[in-house]
Write a protein that holds these residues in place. Structure first.
Motif, PDB file in Angstrom:
ATOM      1  N   PHE A 168       0.824  -1.199   0.000  1.00 29.10           N
ATOM      2  CA  PHE A 168       0.000   0.000   0.000  1.00 29.10           C
ATOM      3  C   PHE A 168       0.865   1.258   0.000  1.00 29.10           C
ATOM      4  CE2 PHE A 168      -2.190   3.350   2.415  1.00 29.10           C
ATOM      5  CZ  PHE A 168      -3.302   3.552   1.596  1.00 29.10           C
ATOM      6  N   SER A 169       1.920   1.249   0.796  1.00 31.09           N
ATOM      7  CA  SER A 169       2.817   2.406   0.858  1.00 31.09           C
ATOM      8  C   SER A 169       3.486   2.663  -0.475  1.00 31.09           C
ATOM      9  CB  SER A 169       3.877   2.183   1.950  1.00 31.09           C
ATOM     10  OG  SER A 169       3.274   2.001   3.214  1.00 31.09           O
ATOM     11  N   LEU A 170       3.898   1.586  -1.153  1.00 29.62           N
ATOM     12  CA  LEU A 170       4.534   1.746  -2.461  1.00 29.62           C
ATOM     13  C   LEU A 170       3.561   2.311  -3.486  1.00 29.62           C
ATOM     14  CD1 LEU A 170       6.625  -1.556  -2.672  1.00 29.62           C
ATOM     15  CD2 LEU A 170       7.490   0.778  -2.337  1.00 29.62           C
ATOM     16  N   LEU A 171       2.305   1.885  -3.427  1.00 22.61           N
ATOM     17  CA  LEU A 171       1.305   2.411  -4.348  1.00 22.61           C
ATOM     18  C   LEU A 171       1.070   3.896  -4.125  1.00 22.61           C
ATOM     19  CD1 LEU A 171      -1.333  -0.504  -4.341  1.00 22.61           C
ATOM     20  CD2 LEU A 171       0.265   0.124  -6.186  1.00 22.61           C
ATOM     21  N   VAL A 172       1.034   4.298  -2.871  1.00 19.71           N
ATOM     22  CA  VAL A 172       0.841   5.706  -2.549  1.00 19.71           C
ATOM     23  C   VAL A 172       2.010   6.540  -3.056  1.00 19.71           C
ATOM     24  CG1 VAL A 172       0.670   7.383  -0.669  1.00 19.71           C
ATOM     25  CG2 VAL A 172      -0.638   5.251  -0.573  1.00 19.71           C
ATOM     26  N   CYS A 173       3.224   6.029  -2.847  1.00 16.84           N
ATOM     27  CA  CYS A 173       4.416   6.750  -3.305  1.00 16.84           C
ATOM     28  C   CYS A 173       4.426   6.872  -4.816  1.00 16.84           C
ATOM     29  CB  CYS A 173       5.675   6.042  -2.826  1.00 16.84           C
ATOM     30  SG  CYS A 173       5.923   6.127  -1.032  1.00 16.84           S
ATOM     31  N   ASN A 174       4.062   5.785  -5.510  1.00 17.87           N
ATOM     32  CA  ASN A 174       4.058   5.818  -6.968  1.00 17.87           C
ATOM     33  C   ASN A 174       3.025   6.789  -7.505  1.00 17.87           C
ATOM     34  OD1 ASN A 174       6.129   4.020  -7.374  1.00 17.87           O
ATOM     35  ND2 ASN A 174       4.789   2.221  -7.346  1.00 17.87           N
ATOM     36  N   SER A 175       1.875   6.863  -6.846  1.00 22.12           N
ATOM     37  CA  SER A 175       0.851   7.811  -7.291  1.00 22.12           C
ATOM     38  C   SER A 175       1.316   9.234  -7.081  1.00 22.12           C
ATOM     39  CB  SER A 175      -0.465   7.562  -6.535  1.00 22.12           C
ATOM     40  OG  SER A 175      -0.282   7.814  -5.146  1.00 22.12           O
ATOM     41  N   GLY A 176       2.165   9.451  -6.068  1.00 20.75           N
ATOM     42  CA  GLY A 176       2.654  10.804  -5.811  1.00 20.75           C
ATOM     43  C   GLY A 176       3.690  11.240  -6.805  1.00 20.75           C
ATOM     44  N   ILE A 177       4.466  10.276  -7.328  1.00 23.31           N
ATOM     45  CA  ILE A 177       5.502  10.644  -8.283  1.00 23.31           C
ATOM     46  C   ILE A 177       5.135  10.202  -9.690  1.00 23.31           C
ATOM     47  CG2 ILE A 177       7.308  10.534  -6.532  1.00 23.31           C
ATOM     48  CD1 ILE A 177       8.069   7.794  -7.588  1.00 23.31           C
ATOM     49  N   GLY A 178       3.876   9.876  -9.871  1.00 23.34           N
ATOM     50  CA  GLY A 178       3.423   9.392 -11.161  1.00 23.34           C
ATOM     51  C   GLY A 178       3.443  10.455 -12.235  1.00 23.34           C
ATOM     52  N   GLN A 179       3.599  11.699 -11.842  1.00 24.50           N
ATOM     53  CA  GLN A 179       3.659  12.788 -12.801  1.00 24.50           C
ATOM     54  C   GLN A 179       4.966  13.545 -12.605  1.00 24.50           C
ATOM     55  OE1 GLN A 179       0.164  15.109 -11.998  1.00 24.50           O
ATOM     56  NE2 GLN A 179      -1.032  14.065 -13.556  1.00 24.50           N
ATOM     57  N   SER A 180       5.589  13.902 -13.714  1.00 20.37           N
ATOM     58  CA  SER A 180       6.793  14.711 -13.638  1.00 20.37           C
ATOM     59  C   SER A 180       6.408  16.166 -13.364  1.00 20.37           C
ATOM     60  CB  SER A 180       7.575  14.609 -14.948  1.00 20.37           C
ATOM     61  OG  SER A 180       6.854  15.244 -15.991  1.00 20.37           O
ATOM     62  N   THR A 181       7.404  16.978 -13.057  1.00 17.66           N
ATOM     63  CA  THR A 181       7.151  18.388 -12.760  1.00 17.66           C
ATOM     64  C   THR A 181       6.555  19.099 -13.959  1.00 17.66           C
ATOM     65  OG1 THR A 181       9.044  18.337 -11.263  1.00 17.66           O
ATOM     66  CG2 THR A 181       8.172  20.492 -11.848  1.00 17.66           C
ATOM     67  N   LEU A 182       7.088  18.838 -15.147  1.00 16.81           N
ATOM     68  CA  LEU A 182       6.558  19.468 -16.353  1.00 16.81           C
ATOM     69  C   LEU A 182       5.127  19.012 -16.638  1.00 16.81           C
ATOM     70  CD1 LEU A 182       9.545  19.543 -18.885  1.00 16.81           C
ATOM     71  CD2 LEU A 182       8.577  21.423 -17.564  1.00 16.81           C
ATOM     72  N   GLU A 183       4.832  17.750 -16.357  1.00 14.25           N
ATOM     73  CA  GLU A 183       3.464  17.264 -16.551  1.00 14.25           C
ATOM     74  C   GLU A 183       2.489  17.978 -15.627  1.00 14.25           C
ATOM     75  OE1 GLU A 183       3.647  12.668 -18.081  1.00 14.25           O
ATOM     76  OE2 GLU A 183       4.153  13.065 -15.990  1.00 14.25           O
ATOM     77  N   LYS A 184       2.900  18.182 -14.382  1.00 18.86           N
ATOM     78  CA  LYS A 184       2.050  18.914 -13.439  1.00 18.86           C
ATOM     79  C   LYS A 184       1.825  20.342 -13.910  1.00 18.86           C
ATOM     80  CE  LYS A 184       3.561  16.257  -9.393  1.00 18.86           C
ATOM     81  NZ  LYS A 184       4.283  16.329  -8.088  1.00 18.86           N
ATOM     82  N   ALA A 185       2.882  20.964 -14.441  1.00 15.64           N
ATOM     83  CA  ALA A 185       2.752  22.327 -14.945  1.00 15.64           C
ATOM     84  C   ALA A 185       1.787  22.386 -16.120  1.00 15.64           C
ATOM     85  CB  ALA A 185       4.126  22.860 -15.356  1.00 15.64           C
ATOM     86  N   GLU A 186       1.911  21.424 -17.038  1.00 14.10           N
ATOM     87  CA  GLU A 186       1.017  21.383 -18.197  1.00 14.10           C
ATOM     88  C   GLU A 186      -0.433  21.211 -17.774  1.00 14.10           C
ATOM     89  OE1 GLU A 186       2.712  19.580 -22.144  1.00 14.10           O
ATOM     90  OE2 GLU A 186       3.380  18.326 -20.478  1.00 14.10           O
ATOM     91  N   LYS A 187      -0.672  20.309 -16.843  1.00  9.67           N
ATOM     92  CA  LYS A 187      -2.043  20.049 -16.405  1.00  9.67           C
ATOM     93  C   LYS A 187      -2.656  21.267 -15.729  1.00  9.67           C
ATOM     94  CE  LYS A 187      -1.861  15.019 -15.996  1.00  9.67           C
ATOM     95  NZ  LYS A 187      -2.842  14.857 -17.093  1.00  9.67           N
ATOM     96  N   SER A 188      -1.839  21.996 -14.958  1.00 12.50           N
ATOM     97  CA  SER A 188      -2.375  23.183 -14.289  1.00 12.50           C
ATOM     98  C   SER A 188      -2.711  24.281 -15.283  1.00 12.50           C
ATOM     99  CB  SER A 188      -1.373  23.700 -13.260  1.00 12.50           C
ATOM    100  OG  SER A 188      -0.210  24.229 -13.884  1.00 12.50           O
ATOM    101  N   LEU A 189      -1.952  24.359 -16.389  1.00 10.01           N
ATOM    102  CA  LEU A 189      -2.227  25.373 -17.403  1.00 10.01           C
ATOM    103  C   LEU A 189      -3.393  24.985 -18.297  1.00 10.01           C
ATOM    104  CD1 LEU A 189       1.402  26.312 -18.537  1.00 10.01           C
ATOM    105  CD2 LEU A 189      -0.184  27.763 -17.263  1.00 10.01           C
TER     106      LEU A 189
END
Length: 279
Positions: free
Chosen positions: A10-31
């Protein structure tokens, strides 16, 4: 033991979901995220005014409205273009230099028209930018100067992000800006500009852009410049700030400095180094 094993998964799944997006991907999604607009209806209220009140308001508007408008337009023109006092100053008719420090300590402008001045010039610059070992990019710029006060600038920015856990990501921006050089002295010039920026990739949007900037020519062959540009896309902004030190070698220059980039909810602090040429 079984419970510990399940907890670990469960902990590994949570960690993977947290890093499942790169920084640039997060920026793109917010824009690219278009927030729903809440159409709230305000209370409709009706007010009744007397005829005497309407007549008084109309008299005030007719008497002072035109005067206030003229004052506002004159002040606005003086701030963004030029004041009558400045028209008698030598900087009002300053000419473009062929390149900074062509003759003496002059920067981009010269008070006297001569062998070191021109009516048109082009500057091209390329800068490599890097935040850390994962995010880096390249910025290619071309600026066309003419009519002493006006220039057009085109800017292409490409970012890459290496991610050892997921696929590499990239983001490109294309920008066009019309610049008015508001202050034109031999040692200092400042400008403002209006234009548009297109963000490629998942965003695929074009937004309105405004910018401000200045360059100070301290002593030959050194100059310091800074600029800020902001673009509005959906409900977020793209902010670009840079401050550079330039070392001029005839018509060439070597630049290095700091750049800050805000893409939606993500911020990037970068170091840049590059070269440029004027002709």
């Amino acid at each position: 033991m079984k419970n510990i094993f399940l907890l670990l998964i469960f902990s590994l799944l949570v960690c993977n979901s947290g890093i499942g997006q790169s920084t640039l991907e997060k920026a793109e999604k917010s824009l690219s995220k278009k927030k729903e607009k809440n159409n709230s209806r305000g209370d409709s209220r009706s007010y009744t005014y007397s005829d005497s009140s309407d007549s008084e308001n109309n008299f005030i508007a007719d008497t002072f409205g035109v005067l206030f408008l003229d004052i506002f337009l004159a002040a606005t023109y003086g701030i963004i273009i030029e004041t009558p006092f400045e028209q008698e100053y030598t900087g009002s008719q300053a000419s473009l230099t062929k390149y900074p420090y062509h003759s003496g300590a002059k920067g981009n402008f010269s008070y006297e028209h001569g062998d070191d001045t021109t009516i048109f010039k082009t500057t091209i610059a390329d800068r490599y930018i890097v935040e850390n070992g994962k995010i880096y990019g390249n910025q290619l710029m071309a600026e066309f100067w003419f009519a002493k006060r006006i220039s057009l600038k085109a800017n292409y920015l490409q970012l890459w992000e290496d991610n050892i856990h997921f696929e590499n990501n990239s983001l490109a921006m294309y920008q066009g800006l019309a610049k008015y050089h508001r202050i034109r002295t031999e040692r200092f010039n400042a400008w403002w500009g209006l234009g548009a920026t297109y963000v490629d990739g998942e965003v695929d949007e074009t937004g309105f852009t405004y910018g401000l900037g200045a360059e100070l020519f301290l002593v030959k062959p050194i100059s310091i410049e800074a600029d800020f540009m902001q673009t509005f896309i959906n409900n977020e902004t793209v902010n670009q700030f840079s401050t550079l030190m330039n070392y001029h070698i005839k018509r060439y220059k070597v630049s290095g400095g700091y750049e800050h980039l805000k893409l939606g909810i993500e911020d990037f602090s970068m170091f840049s180094i590059g070269v440029g040429v004027s002709f």
